[in-house]
Design a protein around this motif. Structure first.
Motif, mmCIF file in Angstrom:
data_model
loop_
_atom_site.group_PDB
_atom_site.id
_atom_site.type_symbol
_atom_site.label_atom_id
_atom_site.label_comp_id
_atom_site.label_asym_id
_atom_site.label_seq_id
_atom_site.Cartn_x
_atom_site.Cartn_y
_atom_site.Cartn_z
ATOM 1 N N ARG A 189 32.366 35.986 34.796
ATOM 2 C CA ARG A 189 33.783 35.648 34.734
ATOM 3 C C ARG A 189 34.184 34.659 35.837
ATOM 4 N NH1 ARG A 189 36.201 41.712 33.278
ATOM 5 N NH2 ARG A 189 35.132 41.868 31.279
ATOM 6 N N PRO A 190 33.567 33.466 35.843
ATOM 7 C CA PRO A 190 33.809 32.503 36.928
ATOM 8 C C PRO A 190 35.254 32.046 37.029
ATOM 9 C CG PRO A 190 32.606 31.485 35.109
ATOM 10 C CD PRO A 190 32.618 32.952 34.840
ATOM 11 N N TRP A 191 36.008 32.136 35.936
ATOM 12 C CA TRP A 191 37.403 31.698 35.986
ATOM 13 C C TRP A 191 38.228 32.530 36.952
ATOM 14 C CZ3 TRP A 191 40.859 35.438 34.452
ATOM 15 C CH2 TRP A 191 40.350 36.494 33.676
ATOM 16 N N LEU A 192 37.772 33.756 37.254
ATOM 17 C CA LEU A 192 38.490 34.583 38.222
ATOM 18 C C LEU A 192 38.296 34.086 39.658
ATOM 19 C CD1 LEU A 192 37.761 38.170 36.843
ATOM 20 C CD2 LEU A 192 40.004 37.066 37.021
ATOM 21 N N LEU A 193 37.220 33.343 39.875
ATOM 22 C CA LEU A 193 36.940 32.840 41.225
ATOM 23 C C LEU A 193 37.897 31.725 41.617
ATOM 24 C CD1 LEU A 193 35.145 32.823 43.740
ATOM 25 C CD2 LEU A 193 33.574 31.302 42.522
ATOM 26 N N LEU A 194 38.357 30.943 40.647
ATOM 27 C CA LEU A 194 39.191 29.770 40.946
ATOM 28 C C LEU A 194 40.468 30.112 41.705
ATOM 29 C CD1 LEU A 194 39.676 26.754 40.718
ATOM 30 C CD2 LEU A 194 40.668 27.140 38.448
ATOM 31 N N GLY A 240 35.530 29.863 58.014
ATOM 32 C CA GLY A 240 35.334 29.320 56.671
ATOM 33 C C GLY A 240 34.316 30.114 55.871
ATOM 34 N N VAL A 241 33.174 30.418 56.488
ATOM 35 C CA VAL A 241 32.132 31.187 55.806
ATOM 36 C C VAL A 241 32.604 32.603 55.523
ATOM 37 C CG1 VAL A 241 29.808 32.157 56.037
ATOM 38 C CG2 VAL A 241 30.249 29.794 56.752
ATOM 39 N N TYR A 242 33.243 33.209 56.521
ATOM 40 C CA TYR A 242 33.719 34.575 56.350
ATOM 41 C C TYR A 242 34.735 34.661 55.210
ATOM 42 C CZ TYR A 242 35.817 39.101 57.287
ATOM 43 O OH TYR A 242 36.282 40.385 57.146
ATOM 44 N N GLY A 243 35.652 33.709 55.179
ATOM 45 C CA GLY A 243 36.654 33.695 54.117
ATOM 46 C C GLY A 243 36.036 33.524 52.741
ATOM 47 N N ALA A 258 36.477 36.113 49.675
ATOM 48 C CA ALA A 258 36.919 35.710 48.339
ATOM 49 C C ALA A 258 35.895 36.114 47.280
ATOM 50 C CB ALA A 258 37.151 34.200 48.304
ATOM 51 N N ALA A 259 34.601 36.048 47.645
ATOM 52 C CA ALA A 259 33.549 36.438 46.701
ATOM 53 C C ALA A 259 33.619 37.927 46.374
ATOM 54 C CB ALA A 259 32.173 36.084 47.271
ATOM 55 N N VAL A 260 33.926 38.756 47.379
ATOM 56 C CA VAL A 260 34.090 40.190 47.132
ATOM 57 C C VAL A 260 35.247 40.421 46.160
ATOM 58 C CG1 VAL A 260 34.657 42.430 48.149
ATOM 59 C CG2 VAL A 260 33.118 40.886 49.355
ATOM 60 N N GLY A 261 36.365 39.726 46.397
ATOM 61 C CA GLY A 261 37.502 39.850 45.495
ATOM 62 C C GLY A 261 37.161 39.424 44.081
ATOM 63 N N LEU A 279 43.461 44.259 49.104
ATOM 64 C CA LEU A 279 44.027 44.759 50.356
ATOM 65 C C LEU A 279 43.203 44.293 51.552
ATOM 66 C CD1 LEU A 279 45.034 48.423 49.409
ATOM 67 C CD2 LEU A 279 46.572 46.546 50.021
ATOM 68 N N PHE A 280 41.882 44.234 51.380
ATOM 69 C CA PHE A 280 41.001 43.747 52.455
ATOM 70 C C PHE A 280 41.342 42.300 52.786
ATOM 71 C CE2 PHE A 280 36.768 45.538 53.985
ATOM 72 C CZ PHE A 280 36.835 44.882 55.197
ATOM 73 N N MET A 281 41.553 41.497 51.751
ATOM 74 C CA MET A 281 41.909 40.095 51.972
ATOM 75 C C MET A 281 43.238 39.978 52.713
ATOM 76 S SD MET A 281 40.783 38.503 48.262
ATOM 77 C CE MET A 281 41.153 36.819 48.714
#
Length: 235
Positions: free
Chosen positions: A123-128, A154-157, A161-164, A183-185
């Protein structure tokens, strides 16, 4: 009649399982309450221990749940590792000079969470939208960053985002882990704004409240997560 008896037995088992899980979560809830009631000044070794205690309580929850189920699911084991790395990060963030080391510990925790969540369905569209949200947040933080924090944030963020992305991509019913990741974000965004840019009113309360809720929701999801194959896909 047999069908009714089977349905009644099933409902009782579900209720008993829910009660058992709530009981195993009591140490986590109690340690969270202890943290907010004591509200210890930082830095100190005592405050570091009290701050990390809720995460270690979640490790206990997952271990006790695995003992009761007879086995630890792959996702639960990986979340356990993430929680342990997070507890190290919690302790490090008590001392400002260890902030970068704390970021490394949390980055490893997020790698564990991504591993637990798997990469299927993609579901890559969720990453955008998550990538765009992080790009906007990073743009606001950029003027406040110095030295190694420029690439590190930058890397941490990107990992956050990848976890989300992976949490939102899970098929239902996985509302707990999706809410936990968001919530973590939110928690880390407030923390970054407060630490790097300007003081945020009640930052510690906001950060720790959303953070503990996030970790609790992720841990609550893990024991019921589907088994993952070596390729991080559901079986």
């Amino acid at each position: 009649m047999d069908i009714l008896e089977t349905d009644t037995r099933y409902r009782r088992n579900i209720a008993a399982d829910a009660a058992s899980r709530c009981l195993k979560l009591l140490p986590f809830l109690a340690s969270c309450g202890l943290y907010f009631v004591l509200w210890l000044p930082e830095p100190s070794w005592v405050s570091a221990g009290v701050k990390s205690l809720p995460l270690l309580s979640l490790v206990f929850f997952l271990t006790a749940q695995a003992w009761g189920d007879g086995a630890c699911t792959p996702s639960a084991c990986r979340v356990c590792w993430g929680l342990m790395f997070s507890s190290v990060g919690d302790a490090c963030l008590v001392w400002p000079q260890l902030f970068l080391l704390g970021m490394v510990a949390f980055a490893l925790a997020h790698v564990c969470y991504i591993w637990a969540l798997g990469l299927h369905p993609a579901r890559p569209w969720l990453l955008l939208p998550l990538a765009l949200a992080w790009a906007g947040a990073y743009t606001t933080l950029w003027p406040c960053l110095r030295g190694p924090y420029v690439p590190a944030v930058g890397v941490y963020g990107a990992l956050l985002a990848a976890v989300g992305w992976r949490a939102l991509a899970r098929p239902p019913p996985h509302l707990a882990v999706a809410t936990g990741s968001l919530l973590f974000m939110a928690s880390d965004l407030v923390l970054a704004r407060d630490h790097f840019c300007a003081p945020v009113p009640q930052a510690r309360l906001i950060v720790m409240g959303t953070y503990y809720a996030a970790q609790g929701l992720i841990a609550a999801w893990a024991p019921r997560a589907p088994h993952a194959s070596p390729r991080w896909k559901e079986s």
